[in-house]
Design a protein around this motif. Structure first.
Motif, mmCIF file in Angstrom:
data_model
loop_
_atom_site.group_PDB
_atom_site.id
_atom_site.type_symbol
_atom_site.label_atom_id
_atom_site.label_comp_id
_atom_site.label_asym_id
_atom_site.label_seq_id
_atom_site.Cartn_x
_atom_site.Cartn_y
_atom_site.Cartn_z
ATOM 1 N N VAL A 57 0.849 -1.193 0.000
ATOM 2 C CA VAL A 57 0.000 0.000 0.000
ATOM 3 C C VAL A 57 0.885 1.244 0.000
ATOM 4 O O VAL A 57 1.791 1.376 0.816
ATOM 5 N N ASN A 58 0.610 2.140 -0.946
ATOM 6 C CA ASN A 58 1.327 3.408 -1.039
ATOM 7 C C ASN A 58 0.608 4.430 -0.155
ATOM 8 O O ASN A 58 -0.376 5.032 -0.575
ATOM 9 N N GLN A 59 1.119 4.613 1.065
ATOM 10 C CA GLN A 59 0.494 5.524 2.038
ATOM 11 C C GLN A 59 0.700 6.999 1.687
ATOM 12 O O GLN A 59 0.037 7.868 2.237
ATOM 13 N N ASP A 60 1.616 7.281 0.756
ATOM 14 C CA ASP A 60 1.944 8.665 0.414
ATOM 15 C C ASP A 60 1.056 9.243 -0.683
ATOM 16 O O ASP A 60 1.201 10.399 -1.046
ATOM 17 N N ARG A 61 0.144 8.439 -1.194
ATOM 18 C CA ARG A 61 -0.649 8.891 -2.328
ATOM 19 C C ARG A 61 -2.087 8.405 -2.190
ATOM 20 O O ARG A 61 -2.340 7.317 -1.683
ATOM 21 N N THR A 62 -3.019 9.227 -2.658
ATOM 22 C CA THR A 62 -4.415 8.801 -2.739
ATOM 23 C C THR A 62 -4.928 9.039 -4.157
ATOM 24 O O THR A 62 -4.473 9.950 -4.852
ATOM 25 N N VAL A 63 -5.853 8.203 -4.543
ATOM 26 C CA VAL A 63 -6.525 8.337 -5.838
ATOM 27 C C VAL A 63 -8.012 8.443 -5.540
ATOM 28 O O VAL A 63 -8.556 7.663 -4.764
ATOM 29 N N LYS A 64 -8.642 9.432 -6.152
ATOM 30 C CA LYS A 64 -10.086 9.590 -5.973
ATOM 31 C C LYS A 64 -10.795 8.639 -6.937
ATOM 32 O O LYS A 64 -10.523 8.635 -8.135
#
Length: 192
Positions: A57-64
């Motif tokens: 899991v990439n905790q530094d990024r979010t995708v809507k």
């Protein structure tokens, strides 16, 4: 050639065209399912192998991720996502659902067809479990929760920060009844 012969040819062509169009409409959902399974388009995959690496899991990024139900005037059901927008970390499993209500007096069967936008994002939106994989029967007047589990592939490019997943429901009640009748006939033949 006589006028009667020309009329017969025209009628034959029109009947053939109608039969071909009906056949194409009847076969569209199964063909689409096979196409998606082979190509992986619209994220239609199943992660079942035990040898697969767990997702990081990439905790530094979010995708809507937006969910939309598309109105189909041929389909009388009410259909909408439980939650319209999620902010998901790439690699994070997310569960959601759509709610469907059959307000008619008839039992019906539906098939959901997904569409991902932008199209480049389709390969990164992975559906692990989705109501769109199967036909959805719903009794007259009933309401059902139709679940979905998905994740965003951690390899998603940086410029893709928003994805829209829309579903359109199609009434396949007649197709389902034909398939069940064929299965019943095959079962009867195998017992003879």
């Amino acid at each position: 050639m006589s006028l009667a012969a020309d009329t017969k040819k025209l009628v034959a062509r029109l009947v053939l065209g109608t039969v071909l169009m009906f056949g194409f409409g009847f076969a569209m959902v199964p063909i689409y399912n096979v196409f998606c399974e082979i190509t992986g388009l619209n994220g239609k995959i199943t992660r079942t192998g035990e040898s697969e690496q767990p997702l990081v899991v990439n905790q530094d990024r979010t995708v809507k991720v937006r969910f939309i139900s598309v109105f189909n005037e041929e389909m009388p059901w009410e259909f909408e996502p439980m939650q319209k927008v999620y902010r998901v970390n790439p690699g994070q499993m997310q569960q959601t659902a759509f709610i469907a209500t059959n307000p008619t007096a008839n039992n019906m069967v539906a098939q959901a067809i997904p569409s991902v936008s932008p199209s480049e994002a389709a390969q990164y939106l992975q559906k692990v479990n989705c109501f769109c994989f199967d036909r959805q029967p719903l009794d007259a007047g009933a309401t059902a929760e139709m679940p979905m589990v998905f994740f965003i592939d951690p390899e998603i490019p940086e410029h893709l920060d928003s994805i829209t997943l829309s579903y359109t429901l199609f009434d396949i009640t007649d197709q389902q009844q034909v398939a069940e009748a064929k299965n019943d006939n095959n079962d009867k033949r195998s017992t003879l």
